[in-house]
Design a protein around this motif. Structure first.
Motif, PDB file in Angstrom:
ATOM      1  N   ASP A  20       0.876  -1.157   0.000  1.00  0.00           N
ATOM      2  CA  ASP A  20       0.000   0.000   0.000  1.00  0.00           C
ATOM      3  C   ASP A  20       0.924   1.220   0.000  1.00  0.00           C
ATOM      4  N   THR A  26      -2.698   1.038  -4.386  1.00  0.00           N
ATOM      5  CA  THR A  26      -3.196   2.123  -3.549  1.00  0.00           C
ATOM      6  C   THR A  26      -4.592   2.570  -3.970  1.00  0.00           C
ATOM      7  N   GLN A  78      -3.515   2.122  -9.044  1.00  0.00           N
ATOM      8  CA  GLN A  78      -4.009   3.260  -8.277  1.00  0.00           C
ATOM      9  C   GLN A  78      -5.507   3.439  -8.468  1.00  0.00           C
ATOM     10  N   ASP A 105     -10.030   0.408  -4.330  1.00  0.00           N
ATOM     11  CA  ASP A 105      -9.953  -0.276  -3.038  1.00  0.00           C
ATOM     12  C   ASP A 105     -10.129  -1.786  -3.188  1.00  0.00           C
ATOM     13  N   LYS A 161      -8.302  -4.194  -3.660  1.00  0.00           N
ATOM     14  CA  LYS A 161      -6.888  -4.570  -3.656  1.00  0.00           C
ATOM     15  C   LYS A 161      -6.657  -6.062  -3.800  1.00  0.00           C
ATOM     16  N   TYR A 199       2.465  -8.949   1.512  1.00  0.00           N
ATOM     17  CA  TYR A 199       1.646  -7.753   1.309  1.00  0.00           C
ATOM     18  C   TYR A 199       1.690  -6.931   2.586  1.00  0.00           C
ATOM     19  N   GLY A 216       0.071  -3.495   4.403  1.00  0.00           N
ATOM     20  CA  GLY A 216      -0.948  -2.458   4.386  1.00  0.00           C
ATOM     21  C   GLY A 216      -1.251  -1.969   5.780  1.00  0.00           C
ATOM     22  N   ASP A 225      -6.810  -2.974   3.030  1.00  0.00           N
ATOM     23  CA  ASP A 225      -5.648  -3.864   2.989  1.00  0.00           C
ATOM     24  C   ASP A 225      -5.876  -5.167   3.747  1.00  0.00           C
ATOM     25  N   SER A 238       1.996  -5.595   8.452  1.00  0.00           N
ATOM     26  CA  SER A 238       1.418  -4.289   8.726  1.00  0.00           C
ATOM     27  C   SER A 238       2.462  -3.430   9.436  1.00  0.00           C
TER      28      SER A 238
END
Length: 185
Positions: free
Chosen positions: A25, A69, A90, A93, A95, A115, A117, A122, A134
């Protein structure tokens, strides 16, 4: 040699070894999550140069990097281009759907993805990636679903921490250091 003793957790070690794609993200991970607007309405973002160096090193080690993002920003496009990141998504949401399409195109599987986020859009990618990550500035209900929560906050070296950790856990760190110690970089 171990950079960070927290990287010794067996689940983290095993999952990190398989990673071939790091998806990130942007706002809150590559930046501090703040939005800055100039008087003319132009949006600005601050990116960490250390994060950028980590991304370059990870890419040199053969790990793909993607940015996913929800916001659409010309600064993200510029930063990705400067770092040689080809996979930039971009303005959505959705994702997890974007991530699934990307790994299919790259011929990867979800267990080969890390990943990172920091917010609700996320959450699904964090849960489904082989290595969900995270940052400490994320809400608790996001952090509790991650296998790895970085020590450094988004925009303040979190991405570099991830890149260095992956390089170490995949056995590339000694080579990186050797290159720079002997002036071959």
């Amino acid at each position: 040699m171990v950079l960070d003793p927290r990287l010794n957790h067996p689940a983290l070690v095993e999952r990190a070894r398989h990673v071939r794609l790091l998806a990130l993200d942007v706002d809150g991970v590559m930046t501090d999550g703040q939005l800055y607007f100039q008087a003319d309405g132009q949006e600005t973002k601050a990116f960490s140069t250390q994060d950028g160096q980590g991304i370059k090193l990870l890419r040199q080690a053969g790990v793909e990097v993607a940015l996913i993002t929800g916001r659409d920003s010309p600064m993200v496009t510029r930063r990705a281009a400067a770092l040689g990141i080809e996979h930039v998504f971009q303005g959505s949401d959705a994702k997890l759907d974007l991530l699934r399409r990307l790994i299919q195109r790259l011929g990867l599987e979800m267990h080969q993805v890390a990943y990172c986020g920091d917010d609700l859009p996320d959450l699904a990618p964090i849960k489904r990636a082989g290595l969900g990550i995270s940052v400490p500035n994320a809400p608790r209900y996001i952090r509790e679903h991650a296998v790895w929560v970085t020590e450094r906050a988004g925009g303040h070296g979190a991405v570099r921490e991830i890149c260095d950790g992956l390089l170490e856990l995949q056995g590339h760190w000694a080579s990186v250091l050797d290159t720079y110690l002997h002036g071959q970089a």
